[in-house]
Design a protein around this motif. Structure first.
Motif, PDB file in Angstrom:
ATOM      1  N   ALA A  85      -2.848  -1.791  -2.482  1.00  0.00           N
ATOM      2  CA  ALA A  85      -2.576  -3.051  -1.796  1.00  0.00           C
ATOM      3  C   ALA A  85      -1.284  -3.013  -1.000  1.00  0.00           C
ATOM      4  O   ALA A  85      -0.870  -4.039  -0.456  1.00  0.00           O
ATOM      5  CB  ALA A  85      -2.515  -4.191  -2.807  1.00  0.00           C
ATOM      6  N   GLU A  86      -0.619  -1.880  -0.909  1.00  0.00           N
ATOM      7  CA  GLU A  86       0.655  -1.810  -0.194  1.00  0.00           C
ATOM      8  C   GLU A  86       0.531  -2.198   1.263  1.00  0.00           C
ATOM      9  O   GLU A  86       1.428  -2.876   1.800  1.00  0.00           O
ATOM     10  CB  GLU A  86       1.244  -0.406  -0.346  1.00  0.00           C
ATOM     11  N   PRO A  87      -0.552  -1.835   1.979  1.00  0.00           N
ATOM     12  CA  PRO A  87      -0.623  -2.255   3.399  1.00  0.00           C
ATOM     13  C   PRO A  87      -0.670  -3.772   3.572  1.00  0.00           C
ATOM     14  O   PRO A  87      -0.295  -4.273   4.625  1.00  0.00           O
ATOM     15  CB  PRO A  87      -1.914  -1.589   3.886  1.00  0.00           C
ATOM     16  N   ASP A  88      -1.158  -4.511   2.571  1.00  0.00           N
ATOM     17  CA  ASP A  88      -1.270  -5.964   2.694  1.00  0.00           C
ATOM     18  C   ASP A  88      -0.025  -6.699   2.227  1.00  0.00           C
ATOM     19  O   ASP A  88       0.016  -7.935   2.276  1.00  0.00           O
ATOM     20  CB  ASP A  88      -2.458  -6.459   1.859  1.00  0.00           C
ATOM     21  N   LEU A  89       1.000  -5.989   1.768  1.00  0.00           N
ATOM     22  CA  LEU A  89       2.202  -6.638   1.250  1.00  0.00           C
ATOM     23  C   LEU A  89       3.009  -7.246   2.395  1.00  0.00           C
ATOM     24  O   LEU A  89       3.312  -6.563   3.381  1.00  0.00           O
ATOM     25  CB  LEU A  89       3.069  -5.625   0.490  1.00  0.00           C
ATOM     26  N   PRO A  90       3.341  -8.580   2.318  1.00  0.00           N
ATOM     27  CA  PRO A  90       4.142  -9.187   3.389  1.00  0.00           C
ATOM     28  C   PRO A  90       5.513  -8.523   3.504  1.00  0.00           C
ATOM     29  O   PRO A  90       6.081  -8.011   2.531  1.00  0.00           O
ATOM     30  CB  PRO A  90       4.274 -10.644   2.940  1.00  0.00           C
ATOM     31  N   VAL A  91       6.029  -8.544   4.711  1.00  0.00           N
ATOM     32  CA  VAL A  91       7.345  -7.942   4.967  1.00  0.00           C
ATOM     33  C   VAL A  91       8.425  -8.662   4.166  1.00  0.00           C
ATOM     34  O   VAL A  91       9.406  -8.049   3.737  1.00  0.00           O
ATOM     35  CB  VAL A  91       7.650  -7.977   6.483  1.00  0.00           C
ATOM     36  N   ALA A  92       8.228  -9.990   3.924  1.00  0.00           N
ATOM     37  CA  ALA A  92       9.249 -10.763   3.215  1.00  0.00           C
ATOM     38  C   ALA A  92       9.441 -10.275   1.787  1.00  0.00           C
ATOM     39  O   ALA A  92      10.502 -10.481   1.196  1.00  0.00           O
ATOM     40  CB  ALA A  92       8.872 -12.246   3.216  1.00  0.00           C
ATOM     41  N   LEU A  93       8.421  -9.604   1.216  1.00  0.00           N
ATOM     42  CA  LEU A  93       8.514  -9.131  -0.157  1.00  0.00           C
ATOM     43  C   LEU A  93       8.943  -7.681  -0.262  1.00  0.00           C
ATOM     44  O   LEU A  93       9.104  -7.153  -1.360  1.00  0.00           O
ATOM     45  CB  LEU A  93       7.176  -9.308  -0.867  1.00  0.00           C
ATOM     46  N   ALA A  94       9.094  -7.021   0.862  1.00  0.00           N
ATOM     47  CA  ALA A  94       9.443  -5.596   0.815  1.00  0.00           C
ATOM     48  C   ALA A  94      10.843  -5.373   0.248  1.00  0.00           C
ATOM     49  O   ALA A  94      11.125  -4.331  -0.354  1.00  0.00           O
ATOM     50  CB  ALA A  94       9.337  -4.987   2.212  1.00  0.00           C
ATOM     51  N   ARG A  95      11.716  -6.386   0.379  1.00  0.00           N
ATOM     52  CA  ARG A  95      13.091  -6.222  -0.109  1.00  0.00           C
ATOM     53  C   ARG A  95      13.220  -6.564  -1.585  1.00  0.00           C
ATOM     54  O   ARG A  95      14.276  -6.354  -2.169  1.00  0.00           O
ATOM     55  CB  ARG A  95      14.034  -7.118   0.698  1.00  0.00           C
ATOM     56  N   CYS A  96      12.188  -7.136  -2.181  1.00  0.00           N
ATOM     57  CA  CYS A  96      12.267  -7.549  -3.586  1.00  0.00           C
ATOM     58  C   CYS A  96      12.107  -6.342  -4.510  1.00  0.00           C
ATOM     59  O   CYS A  96      11.392  -5.385  -4.187  1.00  0.00           O
ATOM     60  CB  CYS A  96      11.173  -8.577  -3.899  1.00  0.00           C
ATOM     61  N   PRO A  97      12.759  -6.312  -5.663  1.00  0.00           N
ATOM     62  CA  PRO A  97      12.569  -5.222  -6.638  1.00  0.00           C
ATOM     63  C   PRO A  97      11.089  -5.073  -6.980  1.00  0.00           C
ATOM     64  O   PRO A  97      10.401  -6.059  -7.249  1.00  0.00           O
ATOM     65  CB  PRO A  97      13.385  -5.678  -7.842  1.00  0.00           C
ATOM     66  N   THR A  98      10.616  -3.811  -6.964  1.00  0.00           N
ATOM     67  CA  THR A  98       9.180  -3.548  -7.060  1.00  0.00           C
ATOM     68  C   THR A  98       8.909  -2.573  -8.190  1.00  0.00           C
ATOM     69  O   THR A  98       9.674  -1.635  -8.435  1.00  0.00           O
ATOM     70  CB  THR A  98       8.654  -2.978  -5.729  1.00  0.00           C
ATOM     71  N   ILE A  99       7.781  -2.819  -8.899  1.00  0.00           N
ATOM     72  CA  ILE A  99       7.225  -1.866  -9.866  1.00  0.00           C
ATOM     73  C   ILE A  99       5.961  -1.293  -9.226  1.00  0.00           C
ATOM     74  O   ILE A  99       4.998  -2.026  -8.978  1.00  0.00           O
ATOM     75  CB  ILE A  99       6.913  -2.548 -11.204  1.00  0.00           C
ATOM     76  N   TYR A 100       5.980   0.008  -8.934  1.00  0.00           N
ATOM     77  CA  TYR A 100       4.893   0.654  -8.189  1.00  0.00           C
ATOM     78  C   TYR A 100       3.892   1.214  -9.186  1.00  0.00           C
ATOM     79  O   TYR A 100       4.241   1.975 -10.094  1.00  0.00           O
ATOM     80  CB  TYR A 100       5.462   1.779  -7.313  1.00  0.00           C
ATOM     81  N   VAL A 101       2.611   0.806  -9.016  1.00  0.00           N
ATOM     82  CA  VAL A 101       1.539   1.232  -9.918  1.00  0.00           C
ATOM     83  C   VAL A 101       0.508   2.003  -9.100  1.00  0.00           C
ATOM     84  O   VAL A 101       0.005   1.494  -8.077  1.00  0.00           O
ATOM     85  CB  VAL A 101       0.880   0.023 -10.604  1.00  0.00           C
ATOM     86  N   GLY A 102       0.238   3.236  -9.504  1.00  0.00           N
ATOM     87  CA  GLY A 102      -0.741   4.056  -8.783  1.00  0.00           C
ATOM     88  C   GLY A 102      -1.224   5.221  -9.623  1.00  0.00           C
ATOM     89  O   GLY A 102      -0.962   5.307 -10.826  1.00  0.00           O
ATOM     90  N   GLU A 103      -1.879   6.156  -8.948  1.00  0.00           N
ATOM     91  CA  GLU A 103      -2.417   7.347  -9.618  1.00  0.00           C
ATOM     92  C   GLU A 103      -1.406   8.469  -9.465  1.00  0.00           C
ATOM     93  O   GLU A 103      -1.089   8.883  -8.339  1.00  0.00           O
ATOM     94  CB  GLU A 103      -3.752   7.733  -9.008  1.00  0.00           C
ATOM     95  N   PRO A 104      -0.819   8.951 -10.569  1.00  0.00           N
ATOM     96  CA  PRO A 104       0.175  10.029 -10.446  1.00  0.00           C
ATOM     97  C   PRO A 104      -0.409  11.249  -9.717  1.00  0.00           C
ATOM     98  O   PRO A 104      -1.602  11.547  -9.798  1.00  0.00           O
ATOM     99  CB  PRO A 104       0.538  10.347 -11.893  1.00  0.00           C
ATOM    100  N   ARG A 105       0.510  11.931  -8.980  1.00  0.00           N
ATOM    101  CA  ARG A 105       0.176  13.140  -8.210  1.00  0.00           C
ATOM    102  C   ARG A 105      -0.737  12.856  -7.018  1.00  0.00           C
ATOM    103  O   ARG A 105      -1.217  13.775  -6.374  1.00  0.00           O
ATOM    104  CB  ARG A 105      -0.439  14.221  -9.110  1.00  0.00           C
ATOM    105  N   SER A 106      -0.977  11.546  -6.734  1.00  0.00           N
ATOM    106  CA  SER A 106      -1.685  11.224  -5.495  1.00  0.00           C
ATOM    107  C   SER A 106      -0.670  11.170  -4.352  1.00  0.00           C
ATOM    108  O   SER A 106       0.540  11.017  -4.556  1.00  0.00           O
ATOM    109  CB  SER A 106      -2.416   9.896  -5.630  1.00  0.00           C
ATOM    110  N   VAL A 107      -1.156  11.297  -3.131  1.00  0.00           N
ATOM    111  CA  VAL A 107      -0.254  11.343  -1.960  1.00  0.00           C
ATOM    112  C   VAL A 107       0.554  10.049  -1.842  1.00  0.00           C
ATOM    113  O   VAL A 107       1.787  10.102  -1.689  1.00  0.00           O
ATOM    114  CB  VAL A 107      -1.066  11.629  -0.684  1.00  0.00           C
ATOM    115  N   PRO A 108      -0.079   8.829  -1.874  1.00  0.00           N
ATOM    116  CA  PRO A 108       0.758   7.614  -1.741  1.00  0.00           C
ATOM    117  C   PRO A 108       1.770   7.480  -2.870  1.00  0.00           C
ATOM    118  O   PRO A 108       2.902   7.064  -2.654  1.00  0.00           O
ATOM    119  CB  PRO A 108      -0.276   6.482  -1.775  1.00  0.00           C
ATOM    120  N   PHE A 109       1.363   7.853  -4.080  1.00  0.00           N
ATOM    121  CA  PHE A 109       2.256   7.717  -5.226  1.00  0.00           C
ATOM    122  C   PHE A 109       3.458   8.636  -5.092  1.00  0.00           C
ATOM    123  O   PHE A 109       4.614   8.214  -5.300  1.00  0.00           O
ATOM    124  CB  PHE A 109       1.464   8.027  -6.508  1.00  0.00           C
TER     125      PHE A 109
END
Length: 592
Positions: free
Chosen positions: A54-78
């Motif tokens: 869902a990262e492409p749909d994240l509003p720009v206003a929230l990009a500066r907020c502290p984030t916990i990133y959840v994904g598939e380890p060893r994947s390219v986006p992760f």
């Protein structure tokens, strides 16, 4: 402080698993195309839990907020996000389902500290030169007069009054929407929707200490990062731009929440001054609306009282009673004013009113109430006449029985004496009848003393024991005395008469096997003495057996008649009741 959690994922099951791990009482927002589309102000505290998909749909206003990133380890986006330090924490999908709650407190603290730093930096960039000049308040007179008319017209209903203020906020303050939070017992509740905040919320303490209008775009209040962060979060949750406190001498009574201006311009100093006047006017109108509601309630009660209680009067300290008030009520009002006590009068013959009057402490006036009770007076007189006729009937039957029995042998004796010498048996019967006539004469003398007997404190238990000892009668008493304010001479006569008649009707048994039981019930003025005479073959004219409808009256002896009146004089009764050995004589006595 309240931090918003943004759940950025398109998977509803994953979002539900994240929500279950959030700290209690924290607000959450699932990401949607409309989420925070208007952007955020400095000081907005949020923690973003971001799904890599869902990262492409994240509003720009929230990009500066502290984030916990959840994904598939060893994947390219992760791996790219990890290399660029895109987030504070990186978790796999499995770890986010089970261990997300371990990282939330730390990330939330980072978000709050970051928001405070943004607020302080924003204040540092402001200068007095950038402020717009203060313009004079120039409200449109026509709009204000129209608003005043609507507010006064709706003072009798709080809901309609708030609707009128909401309409005026759109015209006078140019606000796109307005919500009114009014104080309740445990907090502040919005007049529309379900929004609520507690009375111990940081925003309440801040507005009570600094009762000024808060503009989300231009914070002019004293520097308080904790309070400012709480206010900023409230502004974001409510979609508000301006907070106007309704204040009364150090206490927050309510809060007016205004949205953005309908023309898109920021609120200026002129708007804030109007908002202050608006809040003061709302406070005064709410007070008057509450008073008017109470007055309307009292008016309804007065109308009902005038309908169902028309004969009620309330006078001032120097006010005289109207001429239509009955004379007895006016006299009662004068007595109440002189005695300063509640005075009452009961209906009687020649005076058909039941009335009462007393002093009103608050005003020094007098209240009075009266009602016509001529029907009750008529009924009481009818009952009294019926009672007197019944008493005369009983007395006549009793005398007829007593005198008839006593005169039979005397009449026979007179006939026998005219022709020959009377036999000895007839002489014996005549002597017995003469003795009964003498006893009847004594009983007639007792009738004259019924209302002249001396009344004093009497222990009924001792009195009954004394009578039982003299008549050789068995008496059963309890361990406690039975004190009554009574006439002991009359009670002694009544009990002796009843027991003597019972013994006479039992022939050879006399008082043998008779038992007198003494008990008591109640306390103080309600104390009642209960007497019961037990035995076999009880026969008492006027009491036992019970009279039968259309049967021959069994009034019996005058002594029994007088005993019944003595018991009635002591507010008691005598009647027959079932017992273990047969029918019993039951007597109740109370104080005179």
């Amino acid at each position: 402080m309240s931090t918003l959690y943004v759940l950025a994922t398109a998977d509803p099951e994953l979002a539900a698993a994240w929500e279950r791990q959030l700290p209690p009482g924290r607000s959450s927002l699932r990401l949607s195309p409309q989420a925070l589309s208007g952007g955020t102000q400095p000081g907005f505290a949020a923690v973003v839990i971001l799904d890599a998909t869902a990262e492409p749909d994240l509003p720009v206003a929230l990009a500066r907020c502290p984030t916990i990133y959840v994904g598939e380890p060893r994947s390219v986006p992760f791996e790219q996000a990890r290399m660029s330090a895109r987030a504070r924490t990186f978790l796999s999908y499995e770890e986010s389902v089970s261990r997300l709650g371990e990282f939330l407190p730390l990330v939330e603290e980072i978000a709050e500290k970051q928001s405070m730093m943004e607020l302080l930096l924003e204040k540092a960039r402001r200068t007095e030169a950038t402020r717009a000049p203060v313009r004079a308040v120039t409200p449109d007179p026509a709009e204000w007069w129209d608003f005043f008319e609507g507010a006064i017209d709706n003072l009798d209903s709080r809901d309609r009054l708030l609707s009128e203020f909401r309409r005026a906020s759109r015209h006078l303050l140019r606000a796109s929407h307005a919500v009114f939070f009014l104080r309740e017992t445990d907090g502040f509740r919005a007049d529309r929707g379900t929004s609520f905040f507690d009375a111990d919320d940081p925003i309440v303490a801040f507005l009570e200490n600094h009762p000024a209008v808060i503009d989300g775009a231009n914070w002019d209040a004293p520097a308080d990062p904790v309070a400012e962060l709480a206010v900023r979060n409230r502004l974001a949750l409510w979609g508000a731009r301006l907070l106007v406190p309704i204040h009364d001498n150090g206490r927050l009574l309510g809060l007016i929440v205004l949205g953005v201006r309908d023309d898109g311009q920021p609120y200026d100093e002129n708007d804030r001054m109007r908002a202050v006047i608006f809040a003061r006017l709302l406070r005064q109108c709410l007070v008057k609306a509450a008073q008017l509601a109470r007055l309307n309630n009292l008016a309804e009660q007065l109308n009902l009282g005038a309908k169902y209680l028309p004969r009620t009067l309330v006078l001032g300290a120097d006010e005289s009673a109207p001429r239509h008030v009955p004379v007895v009520v006016r006299d009662l009002i004068g007595r109440a004013r002189r005695s300063r006590e509640v005075c009452r009068v009961a209906p009687m013959e020649g005076q058909p009113f039941r009335a009462s009057a007393g002093v009103i402490v608050e005003t020094g006036g007098v209240w009075a109430y009266w009602e016509e009770a001529s029907g009750e007076v008529h009924d009481a007189a009818a009952r009294q006449r019926a009672g007197r006729r019944e008493l005369l009937r009983e007395l006549a039957l009793t005398f007829s029985h007593e005198m008839g029995n006593s005169l039979v042998s005397l009449a026979t004796f007179r006939q026998a004496a005219e022709g020959q010498t009377a036999p000895a048996a007839l002489l014996h019967a005549a002597k017995a009848d003469i003795a009964r006539l003498e006893a009847l004469n004594q009983h007639l003398g007792m009738m004259q003393l019924l209302h002249e007997a001396e009344r004093r404190a009497t222990d009924v238990r001792e009195l009954m024991q004394q009578i039982g000892a003299e008549l050789e009668l068995r008496v059963e008493v309890g361990p406690d005395p039975v004190p009554l304010n009574a006439a002991p001479r009359l009670l002694e006569f009544a009990l002796r008469a009843l027991i003597g008649t019972l013994a006479e009707n039992r022939a050879d048994l006399g008082v043998r096997d008779l038992t007198l039981q003494v008990r008591s019930t109640g306390e103080g003025a309600e104390r009642t003495a209960l007497l019961s005479v037990k035995g076999k073959r009880l026969e008492l004219e006027g009491i036992l057996p019970e009279p039968v409808l259309n049967g021959v009256p069994n009034q019996g002896r005058l002594a029994v008649f007088i005993a019944k009146e003595i018991i009635r004089l002591h507010h008691g009764e005598i009647h027959a009741g079932p017992g273990i050995e047969g029918t019993e004589i039951l007597i109740s006595l109370r104080s005179l």
